[in-house]
Design a protein around this motif. Structure first.
Motif, mmCIF file in Angstrom:
data_model
loop_
_atom_site.group_PDB
_atom_site.id
_atom_site.type_symbol
_atom_site.label_atom_id
_atom_site.label_comp_id
_atom_site.label_asym_id
_atom_site.label_seq_id
_atom_site.Cartn_x
_atom_site.Cartn_y
_atom_site.Cartn_z
ATOM 1 N N ASP A 135 -13.534 3.036 8.833
ATOM 2 C CA ASP A 135 -12.562 4.293 8.360
ATOM 3 C C ASP A 135 -11.941 4.071 7.232
ATOM 4 O OD1 ASP A 135 -13.763 5.965 10.502
ATOM 5 O OD2 ASP A 135 -12.325 5.057 11.783
ATOM 6 N N SER A 136 -12.041 2.744 6.646
ATOM 7 C CA SER A 136 -11.217 2.276 5.611
ATOM 8 C C SER A 136 -11.217 2.889 4.351
ATOM 9 C CB SER A 136 -11.250 0.687 5.465
ATOM 10 O OG SER A 136 -10.338 0.226 4.499
ATOM 11 N N SER A 137 -10.251 2.955 3.713
ATOM 12 C CA SER A 137 -10.436 3.667 2.265
ATOM 13 C C SER A 137 -9.043 2.821 1.457
ATOM 14 C CB SER A 137 -10.427 4.970 2.193
ATOM 15 O OG SER A 137 -10.361 5.639 0.969
ATOM 16 N N LEU A 138 -9.307 2.791 0.277
ATOM 17 C CA LEU A 138 -8.289 2.367 -0.706
ATOM 18 C C LEU A 138 -7.277 2.909 -0.586
ATOM 19 C CD1 LEU A 138 -7.991 -0.220 -2.361
ATOM 20 C CD2 LEU A 138 -8.781 1.347 -4.574
ATOM 21 N N VAL A 139 -5.874 2.645 -0.192
ATOM 22 C CA VAL A 139 -4.764 3.294 -0.175
ATOM 23 C C VAL A 139 -3.668 2.177 -0.741
ATOM 24 C CG1 VAL A 139 -4.966 5.150 1.495
ATOM 25 C CG2 VAL A 139 -4.246 2.950 2.231
ATOM 26 N N GLY A 140 -3.388 2.465 -2.010
ATOM 27 C CA GLY A 140 -2.424 1.496 -2.377
ATOM 28 C C GLY A 140 -0.819 1.484 -1.750
ATOM 29 N N GLY A 141 -0.418 0.055 -2.037
ATOM 30 C CA GLY A 141 1.045 0.026 -1.461
ATOM 31 C C GLY A 141 1.189 -0.772 -0.166
ATOM 32 N N GLY A 142 0.273 -1.390 0.443
ATOM 33 C CA GLY A 142 -0.027 -2.072 1.560
ATOM 34 C C GLY A 142 0.166 -3.437 0.878
ATOM 35 N N GLY A 143 0.245 -4.382 2.117
ATOM 36 C CA GLY A 143 0.360 -5.809 1.813
ATOM 37 C C GLY A 143 1.844 -6.634 1.782
ATOM 38 N N GLY A 144 2.833 -5.594 1.946
ATOM 39 C CA GLY A 144 4.324 -6.040 1.834
ATOM 40 C C GLY A 144 4.487 -7.217 3.004
ATOM 41 N N ALA A 145 3.835 -7.060 4.097
ATOM 42 C CA ALA A 145 4.174 -8.104 5.027
ATOM 43 C C ALA A 145 3.572 -9.490 4.564
ATOM 44 C CB ALA A 145 3.349 -7.731 6.447
ATOM 45 N N TYR A 146 2.707 -9.594 3.574
ATOM 46 C CA TYR A 146 2.039 -10.691 3.106
ATOM 47 C C TYR A 146 2.969 -11.325 1.900
ATOM 48 C CZ TYR A 146 -1.578 -10.196 6.322
ATOM 49 O OH TYR A 146 -2.371 -10.013 7.278
ATOM 50 N N THR A 147 3.110 -10.112 1.227
ATOM 51 C CA THR A 147 3.967 -10.684 -0.393
ATOM 52 C C THR A 147 5.238 -10.852 0.195
ATOM 53 O OG1 THR A 147 4.634 -8.228 -0.790
ATOM 54 C CG2 THR A 147 2.647 -9.410 -1.730
ATOM 55 N N SER A 148 6.040 -10.570 1.030
ATOM 56 C CA SER A 148 7.309 -10.903 1.503
ATOM 57 C C SER A 148 7.383 -12.170 2.169
ATOM 58 C CB SER A 148 7.879 -9.945 2.392
ATOM 59 O OG SER A 148 7.089 -9.975 3.819
ATOM 60 N N ARG A 149 6.174 -12.770 2.546
ATOM 61 C CA ARG A 149 5.893 -14.158 3.004
ATOM 62 C C ARG A 149 5.416 -15.052 2.251
ATOM 63 N NH1 ARG A 149 6.068 -10.549 7.059
ATOM 64 N NH2 ARG A 149 6.626 -11.318 9.125
ATOM 65 N N GLY A 150 5.515 -14.761 0.516
ATOM 66 C CA GLY A 150 5.131 -15.699 -0.507
ATOM 67 C C GLY A 150 3.595 -15.736 -0.528
ATOM 68 N N MET A 151 2.744 -14.761 -0.372
ATOM 69 C CA MET A 151 1.347 -14.649 -0.637
ATOM 70 C C MET A 151 1.048 -13.248 -1.325
ATOM 71 S SD MET A 151 0.271 -15.702 3.263
ATOM 72 C CE MET A 151 1.469 -14.633 4.143
ATOM 73 N N ALA A 152 0.061 -13.412 -2.213
ATOM 74 C CA ALA A 152 -0.684 -12.411 -2.781
ATOM 75 C C ALA A 152 -1.577 -11.668 -1.867
ATOM 76 C CB ALA A 152 -1.182 -12.926 -4.117
#
Length: 345
Positions: A138-155
């Motif tokens: 059911d996935s579809s591209l929705v921008g704005g995710g990934g904060g859990a990773y970027t806040s921990r030093g990962m792209a």
């Protein structure tokens, strides 16, 4: 096909009160109604010159349109117009306020796959550990995710892959069993970037991505860590036969002509003979009460991946039928991935 009433968002509370549970017609109508409400509010704020507020409401409308279309099948007349509406909402939002990520088109076998790339703040020339996220059916591209990773030093790179979102609905690019083909072009792109550490790339997946993520790791040794919720070993057994209501959806996304053809094609979506090729560490999530993905598939993956330093974690499946989803999923996956990829400071 339910909405939890445990929310501070009054739109979601209203949805929970009005929606008929497990009713596709009600699901579509109520999500679309709330999406249109937020679209009207966004247009009003835009006319008044409040660009940031309008951006926020266009993004809300996009997410609500996405929820409306999520269960629409290939032949449902509202599917394509509603999907185009969610794309329009994102475009209007980012015309007002530039997005906090890069929008990408990654070449793949004669077409392109849309993606977005987010990274932490850093020094010029800094290379970041990077997580490639693989979504589900059911996935579809929705921008704005990934904060859990970027806040921990990962792209963080999220891809609309074959059998998902734009590639499926607008380009008829279907999911292949050998998802390592997709991973190769994505990782080729990542290692070409000056801000990605080519020796610290991980992959994470959820739902059907609980198969594709380890399948990618079995075929590309540049993947140094692999995490997933709803881990799977064989999509024929673990989802197609385990949860029959999803068979028609799976038929569509793998490009089969009918259910008999789908059963034949989906046999190839397996880690049999490949799980032992996975050498990177794995975190295999499962839900003991998962009604969509058989938790035994996660255990079979664990048993077969003998060359991976692997572990299993519960409460990491689909949250179907729960009024209160597990609070553990995002931090567990992101913390584990940071431990694997981020150098000690």
């Amino acid at each position: 096909m339910t909405v939890s009433p445990y929310s501070s968002d009054l739109d979601l509370v209203e949805l929970a009160e009005r929606m008929s549970p497990f009713n596709p017609v009600s699901w579509y109508a109520e999500w679309k109604r709330i999406a249109e409400k937020n679209e009207r509010l966004a247009e009003g704020f835009e006319k008044e010159g409040h660009k940031v507020t309008a951006n926020e409401y266009y993004l809300r409308a996009a997410r609500f349109y996405q929820r409306a279309v999520i269960y629409q099948s290939e032949g449902d007349p509202p599917m394509l117009p509603t999907f185009n509406k969610l794309i329009e909402m994102y475009k209007r939002a980012w015309q007002l306020v530039p997005p906090p990520f890069e929008r990408l088109e990654i070449p793949f076998e004669g077409t392109t796959l849309p993606a977005y790339f987010s990274k932490p703040r850093g020094n010029p020339g800094q290379r970041f550990p990077t997580v490639y996220a693989f979504g589900g059916a059911d996935s579809s591209l929705v921008g704005g995710g990934g904060g859990a990773y970027t806040s921990r030093g990962m792209a963080y790179l999220f891809l609309d892959g074959p059998g998902q979102g734009i590639p499926l609905r607008l380009k008829r690019v279907y999911a292949p069993p050998d998802s390592e083909r997709v991973a190769k072009v994505v990782i080729d792109y990542l290692v070409s970037r000056p801000d990605v550490d080519p020796n610290r790339i991980g992959i994470t997946g959820g739902s059907m991505g609980g198969y594709t993520a380890p399948r990618c790791a079995s075929g590309d040794k540049r993947i140094r860590a692999c995490s997933m919720s709803s881990g799977a070993y064989s999509l024929l057994e673990d989802i197609f036969e385990y949860y029959p209501p999803i068979q028609e959806r799976l038929r569509w996304l793998i490009g089969a002509k009918d259910l008999a053809d789908a059963r034949k094609k989906i046999r190839e979506f397996t880690l049999e003979g490949r799980a032992q090729q996975i050498e990177c560490p794995m975190l295999i999530g499962y839900g003991k009460d998962d009604r969509i993905m058989d938790p035994q598939g996660a255990f079979r993956l664990y048993q077969a991946a003998v060359n991976s330093k692997r572990s299993m974690v519960a409460e990491m499946g689909h949250d179907v039928g729960r009024a209160r989803p597990s609070p553990l999923r995002p931090p567990i996956l992101a913390d584990w991935m940071a431990k694997q990829l981020v150098p000690p400071s």
